[in-house]
Design a protein around this motif. Structure first.
Motif, PDB file in Angstrom:
ATOM      1  N   ILE A  32       0.845  -1.203   0.000  1.00 30.51           N
ATOM      2  CA  ILE A  32       0.000   0.000   0.000  1.00 30.51           C
ATOM      3  C   ILE A  32       0.881   1.254   0.000  1.00 30.51           C
ATOM      4  O   ILE A  32       2.032   1.224   0.426  1.00 30.51           O
ATOM      5  N   ILE A  33       0.280   2.338  -0.520  1.00 28.81           N
ATOM      6  CA  ILE A  33       1.020   3.608  -0.581  1.00 28.81           C
ATOM      7  C   ILE A  33       0.401   4.576   0.411  1.00 28.81           C
ATOM      8  O   ILE A  33      -0.815   4.800   0.396  1.00 28.81           O
ATOM      9  N   ILE A  34       1.234   5.132   1.286  1.00 27.84           N
ATOM     10  CA  ILE A  34       0.728   6.103   2.265  1.00 27.84           C
ATOM     11  C   ILE A  34       1.333   7.467   1.959  1.00 27.84           C
ATOM     12  O   ILE A  34       2.555   7.607   1.837  1.00 27.84           O
ATOM     13  N   GLY A  35       0.460   8.451   1.782  1.00 25.47           N
ATOM     14  CA  GLY A  35       0.925   9.792   1.444  1.00 25.47           C
ATOM     15  C   GLY A  35       0.395  10.824   2.424  1.00 25.47           C
ATOM     16  O   GLY A  35      -0.695  10.683   2.970  1.00 25.47           O
ATOM     17  N   VAL A  36       1.189  11.880   2.641  1.00 22.93           N
ATOM     18  CA  VAL A  36       0.759  12.979   3.512  1.00 22.93           C
ATOM     19  C   VAL A  36       0.846  14.270   2.717  1.00 22.93           C
ATOM     20  O   VAL A  36       1.905  14.599   2.169  1.00 22.93           O
ATOM     21  N   GLY A  37      -0.287  14.986   2.621  1.00 25.64           N
ATOM     22  CA  GLY A  37      -0.288  16.248   1.885  1.00 25.64           C
ATOM     23  C   GLY A  37      -0.745  17.381   2.785  1.00 25.64           C
ATOM     24  O   GLY A  37      -1.067  17.172   3.958  1.00 25.64           O
ATOM     25  N   GLY A  38      -0.782  18.590   2.245  1.00 26.92           N
ATOM     26  CA  GLY A  38      -1.347  19.720   2.979  1.00 26.92           C
ATOM     27  C   GLY A  38      -0.361  20.421   3.888  1.00 26.92           C
ATOM     28  O   GLY A  38       0.855  20.353   3.702  1.00 26.92           O
ATOM     29  N   CYS A  39      -0.896  21.089   4.896  1.00 26.25           N
ATOM     30  CA  CYS A  39      -0.107  22.055   5.677  1.00 26.25           C
ATOM     31  C   CYS A  39       0.964  21.410   6.563  1.00 26.25           C
ATOM     32  O   CYS A  39       2.055  21.961   6.705  1.00 26.25           O
ATOM     33  N   VAL A  40       0.655  20.255   7.186  1.00 27.35           N
ATOM     34  CA  VAL A  40       1.686  19.609   8.016  1.00 27.35           C
ATOM     35  C   VAL A  40       2.806  19.100   7.109  1.00 27.35           C
ATOM     36  O   VAL A  40       3.990  19.217   7.432  1.00 27.35           O
ATOM     37  N   ALA A  41       2.428  18.562   5.937  1.00 29.20           N
ATOM     38  CA  ALA A  41       3.423  18.100   4.968  1.00 29.20           C
ATOM     39  C   ALA A  41       4.323  19.263   4.560  1.00 29.20           C
ATOM     40  O   ALA A  41       5.548  19.146   4.496  1.00 29.20           O
ATOM     41  N   GLN A  42       3.701  20.428   4.292  1.00 22.61           N
ATOM     42  CA  GLN A  42       4.457  21.610   3.892  1.00 22.61           C
ATOM     43  C   GLN A  42       5.427  22.031   4.993  1.00 22.61           C
ATOM     44  O   GLN A  42       6.563  22.393   4.744  1.00 22.61           O
ATOM     45  N   LYS A  43       4.935  21.993   6.223  1.00 22.54           N
ATOM     46  CA  LYS A  43       5.721  22.463   7.368  1.00 22.54           C
ATOM     47  C   LYS A  43       6.857  21.499   7.691  1.00 22.54           C
ATOM     48  O   LYS A  43       7.977  21.911   7.953  1.00 22.54           O
ATOM     49  N   GLU A  44       6.583  20.197   7.638  1.00 25.96           N
ATOM     50  CA  GLU A  44       7.547  19.214   8.120  1.00 25.96           C
ATOM     51  C   GLU A  44       8.429  18.624   7.022  1.00 25.96           C
ATOM     52  O   GLU A  44       9.549  18.205   7.278  1.00 25.96           O
ATOM     53  N   GLY A  45       7.915  18.552   5.802  1.00 29.43           N
ATOM     54  CA  GLY A  45       8.692  18.040   4.665  1.00 29.43           C
ATOM     55  C   GLY A  45       9.376  16.708   4.944  1.00 29.43           C
ATOM     56  O   GLY A  45       8.750  15.762   5.424  1.00 29.43           O
ATOM     57  N   GLU A  46      10.675  16.664   4.667  1.00 29.01           N
ATOM     58  CA  GLU A  46      11.471  15.427   4.805  1.00 29.01           C
ATOM     59  C   GLU A  46      11.396  14.823   6.206  1.00 29.01           C
ATOM     60  O   GLU A  46      11.575  13.618   6.373  1.00 29.01           O
ATOM     61  N   ARG A  47      11.165  15.687   7.201  1.00 28.02           N
ATOM     62  CA  ARG A  47      11.115  15.177   8.589  1.00 28.02           C
ATOM     63  C   ARG A  47      10.077  14.063   8.730  1.00 28.02           C
ATOM     64  O   ARG A  47      10.253  13.146   9.516  1.00 28.02           O
ATOM     65  N   ILE A  48       8.975  14.164   7.950  1.00 29.54           N
ATOM     66  CA  ILE A  48       7.943  13.120   8.045  1.00 29.54           C
ATOM     67  C   ILE A  48       8.520  11.799   7.543  1.00 29.54           C
ATOM     68  O   ILE A  48       8.338  10.756   8.159  1.00 29.54           O
ATOM     69  N   LEU A  49       9.251  11.850   6.416  1.00 26.95           N
ATOM     70  CA  LEU A  49       9.836  10.612   5.881  1.00 26.95           C
ATOM     71  C   LEU A  49      10.820   9.994   6.873  1.00 26.95           C
ATOM     72  O   LEU A  49      10.883   8.785   7.044  1.00 26.95           O
ATOM     73  N   LYS A  50      11.582  10.862   7.548  1.00 22.77           N
ATOM     74  CA  LYS A  50      12.569  10.350   8.521  1.00 22.77           C
ATOM     75  C   LYS A  50      11.880   9.728   9.719  1.00 22.77           C
ATOM     76  O   LYS A  50      12.239   8.660  10.180  1.00 22.77           O
TER      77      LYS A  50
END
Ligand code: SAH
Ligand code: SF4
Length: 426
Positions: A62-80
């Motif tokens: 499965i593919i999990i994606g995060v978009g929107g304002c938290v994604a914008q704010k956190e960027g790569e940090r979410i992937l880490k």
């Protein structure tokens, strides 16, 4: 705005051949469109992502994606932080969501794209379709915000103000009206400054005037307007345009001039009250709602009492009250004299306790009256249809075949805490 961005993505994905899954467990792609405006909203994103870890373990495809304002704010940090997340995309990138998913699928690569592109139209023009209602639709008229209120993260995660071309907005509304839409809600962080970022555009009030003339439109609303920018022309529009509903959301944030200044709101308490007075002069029956923040850094008991007193003075129909939370990189993060959590909690309770009887009294005043309701959804309780009055109050009526999507006259039988119950009279 986030709800509408999600509608946009859903429309794009359906065009690309995707279908909505009936449950989370059955989905091959899970996308979270996120809000970062308060700390709690962001915490919820991480908590839901944490729970999705188990799904990914069971079904690694499965593919999990995060978009929107938290994604914008956190960027790569979410992937880490979240190794099970495949895709992070920012607030200006959601037009490309289908391409991103395809890339992840083909290359099994993890993607993060949070560039600001200031592109307001998707590469291929589509009409983002409403999902909850067949008769009410949102239309974005501008992105971003230039105001930099010191508590607010929005300008950092959505970028500067960019208005769409009025012809494009009107074209989109015409197509929605052709599909049977009756009510349009214009969206922007600060709709009053519509057009000011381009030399070739009309004012917001003029945009309203042009939309008001479109055949088939029954109701027009907008959200949100900044009190400092409410123009005389806009106030006049409330008295002139028949589709413009007698309702305005006008966030006051605080009743104290000292705090308003620290918030960089650029109006005083008396400026704000004057605008309310002018609106009520033009439309005595206008419903007014507001947002306010308790416990802004440095807010004393005396400042807070000013907020309580403005609530008494204005007598809002509804309020949305929030405890201040730090939102780096917003400026107030660096302000001294942070208010303790218990004090914020207590102030929030006092605000809500003061407002509850005001809302109740206003709702009670409608008992026995006949109001116009656009019935557009089934109510949560089942066997009932739900809609809103022109003043944006929720009304439930007994479900009858053929009434969904209709504009009807309803006699109000009973005012409840958060809604009204009525009977269709015609
Ligand atoms: N553009 C709109 C709304 C923006 S955010 C406007 O200017 O009115 C929606 C609401 O969230 C704000 O009106 C404010 O009351 C609240 N809010 C924003 N930042 C906040 C913070 N750091 N802490 C608590 N509430 C906040
Ligand atoms: Fe945030 Fe102020 Fe802009 Fe509203 S006007 S989005 S509160 S910075």
């Amino acid at each position: 705005m986030n709800v509408h961005d999600s509608e946009y993505m859903a429309t794009l994905l359906e065009e690309a051949g995707y279908r909505e899954a009936s449950t989370l467990k059955k989905a091959d792609v899970i996308l979270l469109n996120t809000c970062a405006v308060r700390q709690k909203a962001e915490e919820k994103v991480y908590s839901l992502l944490g729970r999705l870890k188990f799904l990914k373990k069971k079904r690694p495809d499965i593919i999990i994606g995060v978009g929107g304002c938290v994604a914008q704010k956190e960027g790569e940090r979410i992937l880490k932080r979240m190794p099970h997340v495949d895709l992070v995309f920012g607030t200006h990138q959601f037009y490309h969501v289908a391409e991103f998913i395809e890339k992840v699928r083909q290359n099994r690569a993890r993607i993060c794209c949070v560039d600001f592109s200031y592109q307001l139209e998707p590469p291929r023009r589509i009409i983002p379709l409403p999902r909850e209602s067949k008769v009410r639709a949102y239309v974005t008229i501008m992105q971003g915000c230039n105001n930099f209120c010191t508590y607010c993260i929005v300008p950092y995660v959505r970028g500067r103000e960019v208005s769409r071309r009025s012809e494009d907005i009107i074209e989109e509304i015409k197509r929605l009206l052709d599909m049977g839409i009756k009510e349009v809600i214009l969206l922007g962080q600060n709709v009053n400054s519509y057009g000011q970022d381009r030399s070739d555009e009309i004012s917001f009030a003029e945009l309203l005037r042009r939309i008001n003339k479109l055949p088939g439109l029954k109701r027009l609303r907008f959200i949100t307007s900044h009190p400092k920018d409410i123009s005389k022309e806009l106030i006049r529009a409330f008295g002139e345009l028949e589709t413009l509903c007698e309702y305005i959301h006008l966030p006051v944030q605080s009743g104290s001039d000292r705090i308003l200044k620290m918030m960089n709101r650029k109006y005083t308490r008396s400026d704000y009250l004057r605008k309310i007075e002018s609106l009520r002069k033009v439309r005595p029956d206008i419903a007014i709602s507001t947002d306010l923040i308790v416990g802004f850094p440095g807010e004393t008991e005396a400042d807070f009492k000013e907020t309580l007193s403005i609530l008494k003075e204005v007598e809002y129909d509804t309020i949305f009250a929030f405890k201040y939370s730090d939102r780096p990189p917003a400026k107030a993060v660096t302000f001294k004299d942070k208010v303790r959590e218990e004090v914020k909690k207590e102030r929030l309770e006092r605000v809500l306790a003061l407002q509850a009887p005001i809302t109740e009294r206003k709702n009670k005043a409608l008992e026995g009256k006949v109001v116009e309701v656009l019935l557009d959804t089934y109510s949560k309780r089942g066997n009932q249809l739900s809609g809103r009055t022109r003043c944006h109050r929720v009304v439930n009526v007994a479900a009858e075949n053929g009434l969904l999507g209709q504009l009807v006259k309803v006699k109000i039988k009973e005012a409840l805490a958060h809604s009204l119950r009525g009977e269709v009279v015609s």
